[in-house]
Design a protein around this motif. Structure first.
Motif, mmCIF file in Angstrom:
data_model
loop_
_atom_site.group_PDB
_atom_site.id
_atom_site.type_symbol
_atom_site.label_atom_id
_atom_site.label_comp_id
_atom_site.label_asym_id
_atom_site.label_seq_id
_atom_site.Cartn_x
_atom_site.Cartn_y
_atom_site.Cartn_z
ATOM 1 N N THR A 125 0.849 -1.194 0.000
ATOM 2 C CA THR A 125 0.000 0.000 0.000
ATOM 3 C C THR A 125 0.884 1.244 0.000
ATOM 4 O OG1 THR A 125 -1.753 1.241 1.122
ATOM 5 C CG2 THR A 125 -0.226 0.027 2.522
ATOM 6 N N PHE A 129 -2.111 -6.959 -9.860
ATOM 7 C CA PHE A 129 -3.152 -6.510 -8.930
ATOM 8 C C PHE A 129 -3.617 -7.682 -8.057
ATOM 9 C CE2 PHE A 129 -4.002 -4.612 -13.205
ATOM 10 C CZ PHE A 129 -3.386 -3.389 -12.979
ATOM 11 N N ILE A 179 -4.482 -5.709 -2.997
ATOM 12 C CA ILE A 179 -5.872 -5.259 -2.944
ATOM 13 C C ILE A 179 -6.544 -5.876 -1.733
ATOM 14 C CG2 ILE A 179 -8.060 -5.132 -4.162
ATOM 15 C CD1 ILE A 179 -5.816 -3.641 -5.569
ATOM 16 N N ASP A 223 -4.960 3.635 -3.971
ATOM 17 C CA ASP A 223 -3.689 2.920 -4.020
ATOM 18 C C ASP A 223 -3.183 2.772 -5.454
ATOM 19 O OD1 ASP A 223 -2.007 2.163 -1.948
ATOM 20 O OD2 ASP A 223 -3.345 0.603 -1.230
ATOM 21 N N MET A 228 -12.598 -6.340 -3.440
ATOM 22 C CA MET A 228 -12.747 -5.905 -4.830
ATOM 23 C C MET A 228 -13.495 -6.966 -5.620
ATOM 24 S SD MET A 228 -9.782 -5.333 -7.708
ATOM 25 C CE MET A 228 -9.464 -3.573 -7.624
ATOM 26 N N ARG A 255 -5.363 -9.734 -5.422
ATOM 27 C CA ARG A 255 -6.423 -9.599 -4.415
ATOM 28 C C ARG A 255 -6.091 -10.525 -3.255
ATOM 29 N NH1 ARG A 255 -12.103 -9.935 -7.671
ATOM 30 N NH2 ARG A 255 -11.079 -11.679 -8.745
ATOM 31 N N TRP A 278 -8.737 0.735 -2.900
ATOM 32 C CA TRP A 278 -7.951 0.297 -4.048
ATOM 33 C C TRP A 278 -7.802 1.384 -5.097
ATOM 34 C CZ3 TRP A 278 -10.007 0.239 -8.945
ATOM 35 C CH2 TRP A 278 -11.397 0.174 -9.085
#
Length: 369
Positions: free
Chosen positions: A183, A257, A225, A233, A273, A259, A230
């Motif tokens: 992050t 990306f 994520i 970020d 997400m 998750r 998100w």
């Protein structure tokens, strides 16, 4: 260094700017050939959710224009789960009680042979926990030298290093480095990384500058994520990518990306997400940067990965084991996280072909080093 650049941007102001975007802002962004960060914010905003079809068409166009109908295949090899960090979301957290594994050169070679029997992979990602005492530069150097005869392209995902250490490893076969900032929210970063070398925000975020200074061929970026908002970020990451491209323009870049997935420790994500939102983010990044490699790991389900391979994805892993020695030496050791796509590499390649794309196992040769 990017930590200085990042101080120019306020987290809450960025969030407010994203949420204030309108459909007119989205349409203006979609009409442009080259996007600004402000345009990118429009494409990841809630307002863009009604333009996903238009975004998908553009994303497919730019992807095929730059990469053709190909998917580059890679596989991770975890060589140690020993770690000094206390990341609250990670199965390798030093407080989790399980046997720590540090593969020997002989065991690493056995893993190489097992992977080569599995499929014709040439792109290998070496992954470690962050423990410089047992997996420092000398250990990484030996691991690269051990793997080099078996693979044409070697990438590492390890603790951030000094520029001179990255440069040293390039002489042992290193082609690329992947590092997840996790992050960009400096205020909350320490909450997720309370102890260990990873708790140093500046050292981590400036690691990408050191990679560029060392002349690393390819740099991989990503945020996890599930930790913070998100949209904010990934906007910070887009700013970071634009910064790096200006300064280290000879370097190639990839973006991932991930998750959050289940892991030992039971940490629950703060943000969930949806598949639709991940698709929106993928399209936004492709429209923002036509040349960036967009990678999807086995964290994602088979159906989602199949859908994305024609809409923006350019590289995928297959047959992944996220535990050290998982291909041969210790098949029952603790995974860093659970995978969602358990298809064999052959099955993944077959699905790629059935969708009119080509699975590329080799896109780099040792002669280029």
């Amino acid at each position: 260094m990017f930590s200085d650049e990042l101080q120019k941007y306020d987290w809450q102001e960025t969030t407010d700017a994203i949420m204030a975007k309108t459909i007119d802002d989205v349409d203006r962004a979609l009409a442009k050939k080259r996007l600004s960060i402000d345009d990118f914010m429009a494409l990841v905003s809630p307002a863009a959710s009604v333009r996903l079809e238009e975004m998908a068409v553009l994303s497919r166009h730019y992807t095929q224009e730059r990469f053709g109908k190909t998917i580059s295949m890679y596989i991770p090899m975890y060589i140690t789960n020993s770690c000094t960090n206390s990341c609250v979301y990670c199965g390798f957290n030093r407080h989790n009680l399980f046997d720590r594994v540090v593969l020997t050169p002989g065991q690493i070679e056995d893993e190489c042979k097992a992977i080569r029997r599995l499929a014709p992979f040439e792109n290998l990602l070496l992954v470690t926990g962050e423990n410089p005492k047992v997996a420092g530069v000398e250990y990484l150097e030996k691991a690269l030298q051990t793997c080099r005869p078996y693979f044409s392209n070697l990438t590492i995902e390890v603790m951030p290093l000094k520029a001179e250490d990255y440069e040293r490893l390039t002489h042992s076969g290193l082609n690329g480095v992947v590092c997840f900032q996790e992050t960009y929210d400096r205020a909350n970063y320490k909450k997720y990384h309370p102890a260990g070398m990873k708790s140093n925000f500046e050292w981590r975020v400036n690691g990408f500058d050191r990679m560029g200074q060392a002349g690393v061929h390819k740099i991989g970026m990503g945020v996890l994520i599930g930790l913070e908002d998100w949209r904010t970020d990934v906007t910070m990451m887009a700013r970071h990518l634009a910064y790096l491209r200006k300064r280290y323009w000879r370097t190639r870049y990839s973006v991932n990306f991930p998750r959050m997935r289940p892991a030992a420790g039971g940490f629950q994500p703060n943000v969930v997400m949806s598949d639709r939102e991940l698709a929106q983010l993928t399209f936004a990044f492709r429209i923002f940067d036509h040349d960036v490699d967009l990678s999807f790991s086995t964290r994602e389900r088979p159906d989602f990965r199949n859908n994305m391979l024609s809409l923006g994805a350019t590289s995928m892993s297959a047959g992944s084991k996220t535990d050290p020695g998982g291909y041969h030496t210790y098949p029952q050791s603790l995974e860093q996280f659970s995978v969602s796509d358990e298809r064999t590499p052959a099955q993944v390649a077959s699905d790629i072909r059935s969708l009119g794309y080509e699975a590329v196992w080799k896109d780099w040769d040792k002669v280029f080093d």
